[in-house]
Each structure stands twice: as C-alpha cells, then as structure tokens.
Design a protein around this motif. Structure first.
Motif, PDB file in Angstrom:
ATOM      1  N   TYR A  55      -1.216  66.969 -80.481  1.00 10.28           N
ATOM      2  CA  TYR A  55      -0.829  65.588 -80.218  1.00 10.28           C
ATOM      3  C   TYR A  55      -1.274  64.699 -81.362  1.00 10.28           C
ATOM      4  CZ  TYR A  55      -0.425  67.394 -75.461  1.00 10.28           C
ATOM      5  OH  TYR A  55      -0.092  68.135 -74.361  1.00 10.28           O
ATOM      6  N   ARG A  56      -0.505  63.675 -81.633  1.00  8.73           N
ATOM      7  CA  ARG A  56      -0.841  62.746 -82.706  1.00  8.73           C
ATOM      8  C   ARG A  56      -1.603  61.525 -82.191  1.00  8.73           C
ATOM      9  NH1 ARG A  56       3.660  61.488 -86.884  1.00  8.73           N
ATOM     10  NH2 ARG A  56       2.948  63.524 -87.519  1.00  8.73           N
ATOM     11  N   GLU A  57      -1.274  61.072 -81.015  1.00 13.47           N
ATOM     12  CA  GLU A  57      -1.913  59.879 -80.465  1.00 13.47           C
ATOM     13  C   GLU A  57      -2.149  60.048 -78.969  1.00 13.47           C
ATOM     14  OE1 GLU A  57       1.191  56.576 -79.466  1.00 13.47           O
ATOM     15  OE2 GLU A  57       1.695  57.393 -81.435  1.00 13.47           O
TER      16      GLU A  57
END
Length: 193
Positions: A55-57
């Motif tokens: 996941y990035r955020e």
C-alpha cells in the motif's frame, strides 16, 4: 498503482469510559486519554501490522460507539455527553449512539459489530482496529476473518482498589484469541504517556 490501506477504527465507548475513568481517577498519571493522539497512534500501528509493502497510503475511518442512547432524546448529563461528542468529532471520529430500544442498560453498543461487518461485506475495509475489552465482540474478529479482513484488538488489563474490594478489568480471553493481533494498551500507555 497501489491502493490505499483502508482501516476501520472502531471504539467501544463502554470500554473507553471505564479505561478513561481508570486513567483519570486511579492511575498515577491522573489524565484522560487524548482522542486525537490515540487516532494518530492507531494509524501508525495499522501501517505496522497491516501494510506489508503493498500500500502507498493509509485511509482510516474512526467510529466511536457510545454506550448510552442518543442524548438528544434523553440524557441526565446532556452537557457532558454533548461535550464528549464534540471532542470526538473534532478529533475525527464519527459518533454513534446506542439503539434506543436497548437503552435500559448501559453496556457495549452492538451496532459497532453490525457496522464493521457491513463495511467488510461491501469491501470498504482492508483491516479493522477494535478498541474493546468486551466479550460481546468476541465473534467479530472471526466473522471479519471469513470476509478476508484481519483485526487488531487494543485491550487493557488493570487492577485497582475500590472501597473494600479489588476491581479487575481485563480483555475477554475469547476476543484476544480470535483476533489476528493484540496490543496490551496498559503497557503502551505506561511506557509512553
């Protein structure tokens, strides 16, 4: 492009009331919990337990489930309840009051379990963080797991004298056993007030 990690943070108001009373009246810090700091700490823990590099955020919805029914209908201490509601909303929580039909007794608000399962069934969550010590919620982590949603439980265990007896507050063993991860919050708060 990686999807954001979607977390549902569900607070059992019955547990939070007991824990807050303990820290305010009995514990050596004599201070209430800070809801905004709690929310930020949960965000960091969610990344730690559930991120896994994919996941990035992070997107987190925070929900507080009050043990009492809606004070707009009835409340002895309306000002105190409204002040708590405003404090929670200012810190980024949605506030849910107990079902009026169940208002004869004070206890865990079971709408929490219904809402968490609905969010999971409609694929709105990747993971759940549950702040509770109550055995009434013990089936929730298993049901969420069947829907592919792991649960991190934030619980407590403490003992203190009251009148002529000792009060013992601890997280239900079934709730601890069924969750994917468990954090003993009394250790966290004692080490980092």
């Amino acid at each position: 492009m990686p999807q954001p990690l979607r977390i549902g943070f569900f607070l059992d108001g019955f547990t939070l009331k007991k824990v807050n009373d303990y820290y305010r009246n009995v514990h050596r810090f004599h201070s209430s919990l800070d809801f905004r700091s709690l929310r930020l700490w949960v965000e960091s823990q969610a990344i730690r337990y559930f991120e896994g590099g994919k996941y990035r955020e992070l997107q987190m919805e925070s929900h507080y489930y009050h043990p009492y029914r809606d004070p707009h209908v009835f409340a002895r201490d309306r000002e105190g309840v409204f002040r708590l509601e405003q404090t929670l909303m200012d810190a980024g929580y949605s506030v849910h009051f107990n079902n009026p039909a169940e208002s004869g007794c004070v206890g865990p608000n079971m709408l929490l379990m219904e809402d968490a399962l609905l969010f999971a069934m409609y694929r709105k969550l990747d993971a759940v963080v549950l702040l509770s010590t109550q055995g009434e919620y013990a089936p929730l982590p298993d049901r969420l797991r069947l829907l592919g949603v792991p649960t991190l439980v934030l619980g407590w265990e403490f003992i203190y004298p009251k009148a002529k007896y000792m009060v013992r507050w601890k997280t239900d063993s079934c709730l601890r056993r069924t969750c994917a991860h468990y954090v003993a919050m009394e250790k966290i708060l004692d080490s980092n007030p």
